[in-house]
Design an enzyme around this catalytic site. Structure first.
Site, PDB file in Angstrom:
ATOM      1  N   ASP A   1       0.845  -1.178   0.000  1.00 42.34           N
ATOM      2  CA  ASP A   1       0.000   0.000   0.000  1.00 42.34           C
ATOM      3  C   ASP A   1       0.891   1.242   0.000  1.00 42.34           C
ATOM      4  O   ASP A   1       1.947   1.241   0.620  1.00 42.34           O
ATOM      5  CB  ASP A   1      -0.909  -0.033   1.225  1.00 42.34           C
ATOM      6  N   LYS A   2       0.473   2.288  -0.689  1.00 39.23           N
ATOM      7  CA  LYS A   2       1.321   3.468  -0.825  1.00 39.23           C
ATOM      8  C   LYS A   2       1.261   4.384   0.397  1.00 39.23           C
ATOM      9  O   LYS A   2       2.237   4.566   1.105  1.00 39.23           O
ATOM     10  CB  LYS A   2       0.941   4.257  -2.081  1.00 39.23           C
ATOM     11  N   GLY A 154      -5.014   3.977  -3.733  1.00 34.17           N
ATOM     12  CA  GLY A 154      -6.278   4.585  -4.146  1.00 34.17           C
ATOM     13  C   GLY A 154      -6.047   5.863  -4.923  1.00 34.17           C
ATOM     14  O   GLY A 154      -6.984   6.448  -5.480  1.00 34.17           O
TER      15      GLY A 154
END
Length: 187
Positions: A1-2, A154
């Site tokens: 995840d970033k 996202g």
């Protein structure tokens, strides 16, 4: 995840382009003087850059929030505007090399902030989510073990592309909703 894993989840100043003002420190000091009165995360990133450089801010008067545009106030009697593209007047247009540089960074998903004094462009900031240094080390370590590294975020395609390129990530998935991230991992 970033966000929060590979990046800090907070804005940082990544680029500075000077206009009529010829000192980065002076531009940051002036913008931070204005932004120190705003709670917006972008404003706080500019104030943090000023603090990192040990710059003192000026006192201001007539502070105003300009919804959807930025902020305005007076510093030493001069009207200063700090904000996004919307603060540029209809008669003001960027051109040439500066416009090209700004457009290139905006295409990467960076936030662009303009600083004007009495209608003159003093300079421009590019801001982005700050990449954690330990992320670079972790990715290098994984790649050294032969692991293919992927990122899920996202964020927009442009932001994902920029982070993946900067960290040399093999593959990325952008615009993935939180509830869909575990499904991507299963693939």
């Amino acid at each position: 995840d970033k966000t929060g894993t590979l990046t800090k989840g907070e804005y940082g100043v990544t680029d500075i382009w000077l206009g009529v003002l010829k000192s980065e420190d002076e531009l940051i000091r002036l913008a931070a003087s204005v932004d120190s009165h705003s709670e917006h995360p972008i404003s706080q990133a500019i104030v943090a850059e000023s603090n990192n450089r040990n710059l003192n801010v000026d006192s201001i008067t007539d502070f105003k929030r300009l919804p959807g545009k930025g902020v305005e106030c007076k510093v030493n009697g001069q009207k200063i505007l700090v904000g996004g593209h919307a603060i540029l007047s209809d008669n003001f247009s960027l051109s040439g090399e500066l416009k090209s540089k700004i457009d290139k960074e905006a295409e990467k998903g960076k936030t662009i902030i303009y600083i004007l004094k009495n209608g003159e462009l003093l300079g421009v900031f590019g801001l982005a989510d700050v990449i954690r240094e330990e992320s670079r080390e972790a990715i290098k370590g994984l790649k050294a073990m032969g692991v293919k590294v992927a990122m899920i975020t996202g964020d927009s395609e442009k932001v994902a592309e920029w982070v993946a390129k900067d960290l040399e990530i093999d593959e990325y998935f952008a615009r993935v909703l939180p509830g869909e991230k575990s499904e991507k991992v299963k693939l």
